[in-house]
Design a protein around this motif. Structure first.
Motif, PDB file in Angstrom:
ATOM      1  N   LYS A  97       0.841  -1.191   0.000  1.00  0.00           N
ATOM      2  CA  LYS A  97       0.000   0.000   0.000  1.00  0.00           C
ATOM      3  C   LYS A  97       0.875   1.239   0.000  1.00  0.00           C
ATOM      4  CE  LYS A  97      -2.512   0.914   3.716  1.00  0.00           C
ATOM      5  NZ  LYS A  97      -3.637   0.990   4.655  1.00  0.00           N
TER       6      LYS A  97
ATOM      7  N   ILE B 256      -0.412   8.391  -1.513  1.00  0.00           N
ATOM      8  CA  ILE B 256       0.006   9.425  -2.453  1.00  0.00           C
ATOM      9  C   ILE B 256       0.390  10.655  -1.617  1.00  0.00           C
ATOM     10  CG2 ILE B 256      -0.726  10.920  -4.359  1.00  0.00           C
ATOM     11  CD1 ILE B 256      -0.656   8.014  -5.224  1.00  0.00           C
TER      12      ILE B 256
ATOM     13  N   SER C   5       3.555   7.980  -8.433  1.00  0.00           N
ATOM     14  CA  SER C   5       2.472   8.533  -7.617  1.00  0.00           C
ATOM     15  C   SER C   5       1.656   9.542  -8.415  1.00  0.00           C
ATOM     16  CB  SER C   5       3.019   9.196  -6.356  1.00  0.00           C
ATOM     17  OG  SER C   5       3.546   8.232  -5.479  1.00  0.00           O
TER      18      SER C   5
ATOM     19  N   VAL D 276      -3.608   2.016  -3.133  1.00  0.00           N
ATOM     20  CA  VAL D 276      -3.196   3.412  -3.108  1.00  0.00           C
ATOM     21  C   VAL D 276      -4.197   4.160  -2.246  1.00  0.00           C
ATOM     22  CG1 VAL D 276      -2.995   5.487  -4.526  1.00  0.00           C
ATOM     23  CG2 VAL D 276      -2.201   3.329  -5.414  1.00  0.00           C
TER      24      VAL D 276
END
Length: 157
Positions: free
Chosen positions: A7, A10, A45, A117
């Motif tokens: 995981k 961002i 990202s 994410v």
């Protein structure tokens, strides 16, 4: 400490950039161009954040003879985003494989994996496939954003 797999969050700077500046494919292209010289983690990202912001269902990296085409699927249609240099793509490919739990040394067989994410406090699953292609490995990342799911009633069924 930076987490390598499973995981990723961002970064706030990238979330804000995506939320405020990315409204279209040309906006997405410009943002990516500005991040090409940055760390591969930040570039990935941004690619994920931009695709999520535009409500893309998936991201495609397609190696070609001398470069790699990045496309996203919007409303069922693949849209060209940008052409990447092979060197940049190889760094992205390694980062994506690490995140998705794929084997870095396997290039001639299909592999599937996943990671999550966190974008705007929403956890989004990214299903990842690496496939052998004529000019290297292609990557497809399916974005399973719970905020984009529609109920049967909304679909009129």
């Amino acid at each position: 400490m930076v987490q390598i797999t499973d995981k990723i969050n961002i970064p706030k700077e990238i979330q804000e950039l995506a939320e405020k500046k990315i409204e279209s494919i040309p906006d997405f292209q410009e943002a990516i161009k500005k991040y090409l010289e940055r760390d591969v983690t930040e570039l990935l990202s941004l690619i994920l954040a931009g695709a999520i912001k535009l409500s893309a269902s998936d991201i495609h990296f397609e190696p070609r003879d001398e470069n790699v085409r990045l496309r996203i699927r919007l409303d069922g249609m693949l849209q060209d985003v940008i052409i990447l240099e092979e060197e940049v793509y190889h760094f992205l490919l390694s980062r994506i494989k690490l995140l998705a739990g794929l084997k870095l040394n396997i290039h001639d067989k299909a592999q599937d994996g996943s990671f999550s994410v966190v974008f705007s406090k929403v956890e989004i699953e990214i299903r990842t496939s690496a496939l052998p292609a004529d000019y290297g490995e292609s990557i497809v990342m399916r974005i399973l954003n719970p905020e984009n799911l529609k109920s049967i009633e909304e679909l009129g069924l």
